[in-house]
Enzyme design. Structure first.
Site, mmCIF file in Angstrom:
data_model
loop_
_atom_site.group_PDB
_atom_site.id
_atom_site.type_symbol
_atom_site.label_atom_id
_atom_site.label_comp_id
_atom_site.label_asym_id
_atom_site.label_seq_id
_atom_site.Cartn_x
_atom_site.Cartn_y
_atom_site.Cartn_z
ATOM 1 C CG ASN A 1 -15.915 1.983 -39.199
ATOM 2 O OD1 ASN A 1 -15.362 1.916 -40.255
ATOM 3 N ND2 ASN A 1 -15.847 1.134 -38.144
ATOM 4 C CG ASP B 1 -15.124 -0.458 -30.500
ATOM 5 O OD1 ASP B 1 -15.080 -0.951 -30.817
ATOM 6 O OD2 ASP B 1 -14.775 1.072 -30.498
HETATM 7 O O1 C5P Z 1 -9.788 -2.972 -30.013
HETATM 8 P P1 C5P Z 1 -9.598 -2.759 -31.616
HETATM 9 O O2 C5P Z 1 -11.256 -2.497 -32.259
HETATM 10 O O3 C5P Z 1 -8.960 -1.832 -31.746
HETATM 11 O O4 C5P Z 1 -9.535 -3.983 -31.408
HETATM 12 C C1 C5P Z 1 -9.061 -4.155 -33.346
HETATM 13 C C2 C5P Z 1 -8.991 -5.310 -33.579
HETATM 14 O O5 C5P Z 1 -10.659 -6.213 -33.204
HETATM 15 C C3 C5P Z 1 -9.702 -5.734 -35.112
HETATM 16 O O6 C5P Z 1 -9.405 -6.761 -35.125
HETATM 17 C C4 C5P Z 1 -11.190 -6.000 -35.386
HETATM 18 O O7 C5P Z 1 -11.084 -6.903 -36.139
HETATM 19 C C5 C5P Z 1 -11.220 -7.018 -33.422
HETATM 20 N N1 C5P Z 1 -12.366 -6.407 -33.581
HETATM 21 C C6 C5P Z 1 -13.505 -7.049 -33.309
HETATM 22 N N2 C5P Z 1 -14.722 -7.238 -33.212
HETATM 23 C C7 C5P Z 1 -14.636 -6.214 -32.682
HETATM 24 C C8 C5P Z 1 -14.283 -5.227 -32.433
HETATM 25 C C9 C5P Z 1 -13.057 -5.252 -32.831
HETATM 26 O O8 C5P Z 1 -13.534 -8.105 -34.337
HETATM 27 N N3 C5P Z 1 -16.203 -5.423 -31.503
#
Ligand code: C5P
Length: 398
Positions: free
Chosen positions: A209, A277
């Site tokens: 990304n 993700d």
């Molecule tokens: O669910 P989302 O990706 O929006 O969440 C963002 C937060 O979760 C950020 O702090 C990101 O660093 C963390 N995150 C993580 N591991 C993932 C996805 C998101 O630590 N696989």
């Protein structure tokens, strides 16, 4: 790291040395304790060693102690000797040069400066013998902090109360010439994730990304400038490693999670990385262009923030980020609970904001208590203010 040898005498004020040790460690000083036999009646070696993170020395004739470290070495290994509480008995021994236990022997054998924090009954402090010892020790170059006036544990009122732990810690810092004012995270360990993750598809292709790592790197730098010991776990970025920070470079999300877990325990963890993700099972060879396009079977990546937010070694303060393009605050609130964090820093990455890769950021701090909107700021300024907030939260969370 400067080292303090703390000699704990036998008085009720000995309990305050537990707070003193915490204060000193928070200011980034190493503390090693000698506990006198009388001191042991008031505080336990276990409590002292738990807080100092070091062995507690008690017995002059303990062979194992002498094999590991002699009493001469013990006193010379430190940068400063602190006697707290300095009882009438310890002051008398120091003034006369007696050396009949480990504490008095270490005090006589040292070539380092000594700070004493007297604590005793008013009459004992005002007694001519104690005052004589006090003057003699001052003449010998021993420095004193306190005693203060006030109500004492014995019910009397007057001079003899040991100085408060912060006063003693300030005196120690002044003597050591270390300045930690303006460094509110001194003695804290902080882990920060930053940048994107890179999920290989085959040896030449990947999923990733647009995260630049600017915000996470700025937070790591600001935490280090505030005195913290910082581990930055960074995905592939084109910006330099911040100075004064240990940077661990990773690519995929699973590697990032492993690096974060390896950096535990810590006091504060900030998850700023834009973790992909999904990943795919990477092909060993470059996927050949054929007649039909290959399909990618996406596998969900571990959620690093949620894993650490619910970890058995969860840091005291866990901060997440939320890059949203819609219903920002609703999503951030839901994330706060789901991922087990204390604060979500929400930012709008949609539209023309240009946050990803840009220099500025507009954030909203979401906690269980509500939402705080910040103005659009330079990412370095967001980092500085966040670090201030982190210091206040960790102070208040005890
Ligand atoms: O669910 P989302 O990706 O929006 O969440 C963002 C937060 O979760 C950020 O702090 C990101 O660093 C963390 N995150 C993580 N591991 C993932 C996805 C998101 O630590 N696989």
């Amino acid at each position: 790291m400067k080292r303090v040898l703390l000699i704990i005498g036998g008085g009720i004020a000995a309990y305050k040395t537990l707070e003193l040790i915490r204060a000193l460690r928070k200011r980034g000083l190493a503390v090693r304790c000698i506990l006198t036999r009388a001191g042991k009646e008031f505080v336990t070696p276990l409590a002292l060693s738990s807080l100092s993170g070091d062995k507690v020395y008690e017995d002059l004739f303990s062979l194992t102690d002498e094999a590991e470290m002699g009493h001469i070495e013990l006193s010379r290994d430190a940068d400063l000797l602190v006697v707290a509480p300095a009882t009438a008995d310890l002051l008398a021994k120091m003034a006369s040069g007696a050396a009949n236990d480990l504490a008095s022997t270490a005090l006589l054998a040292t070539d380092k400066p000594i700070l004493a924090a007297p604590a005793m009954n008013v009459r004992m402090w005002l007694h001519a013998a104690t005052q004589r010892n006090f003057s003699r020790l001052e003449g010998d170059g021993v420095r004193f902090v306190g005693p203060g006036e006030g109500e004492m544990a014995c019910g009397e009122f007057g001079p003899g109360r040991m100085a408060e732990p912060v006063e003693i810690a300030d005196a120690i810092e002044a003597m050591l010439g270390v300045v930690t004012k303006g460094k509110p995270l001194t003695g804290r360990r902080v882990v920060v994730t930053s940048g994107p993750t890179l999920e290989p598809i085959d040896p030449v292709r990947f999923l990733s990304n647009r995260s630049s790592g600017r915000q996470g790197h700025a937070i790591a730098a600001a935490a280090a400038a505030a005195g913290a010991e910082v581990v930055l776990v960074s995905g592939p970025v084109s910006i330099p490693d911040p100075a004064g920070v240990r940077t661990v470079h990773v690519e995929a999300a699973v590697e990032m999670l492993a690096a974060v877990e390896a950096a535990l325990p810590c006091d504060i963890a900030v998850f700023c990385a834009a973790v992909a993700d999904w990943r795919v099972e990477p092909a060993w060879q470059k996927i050949k262009k054929g007649t039909s396009a290959p399909t990618l079977a996406l596998i969900e990546n571990p959620d690093i923030l949620a894993t650490i937010g619910h970890h058995s070694r969860r840091p005291r303060l866990v901060i997440g980020f939320a890059a949203e393009t819609e219903k920002m605050l609703d999503h951030a609130r839901a994330k706060l609970a789901r991922k087990g964090c204390d604060m979500i820093v929400a930012n709008d990455v949609g539209g023309e904001a240009g946050v990803m890769g840009g220099e500025r950021n507009t954030v909203h701090l979401v906690t269980a208590n509500g939402v705080e909107d910040w103005p659009t700021l330079d990412k370095a300024e967001v980092a500085r203010r966040l670090v201030e907030r982190m210091a206040a939260l960790i102070e208040g969370s005890r």
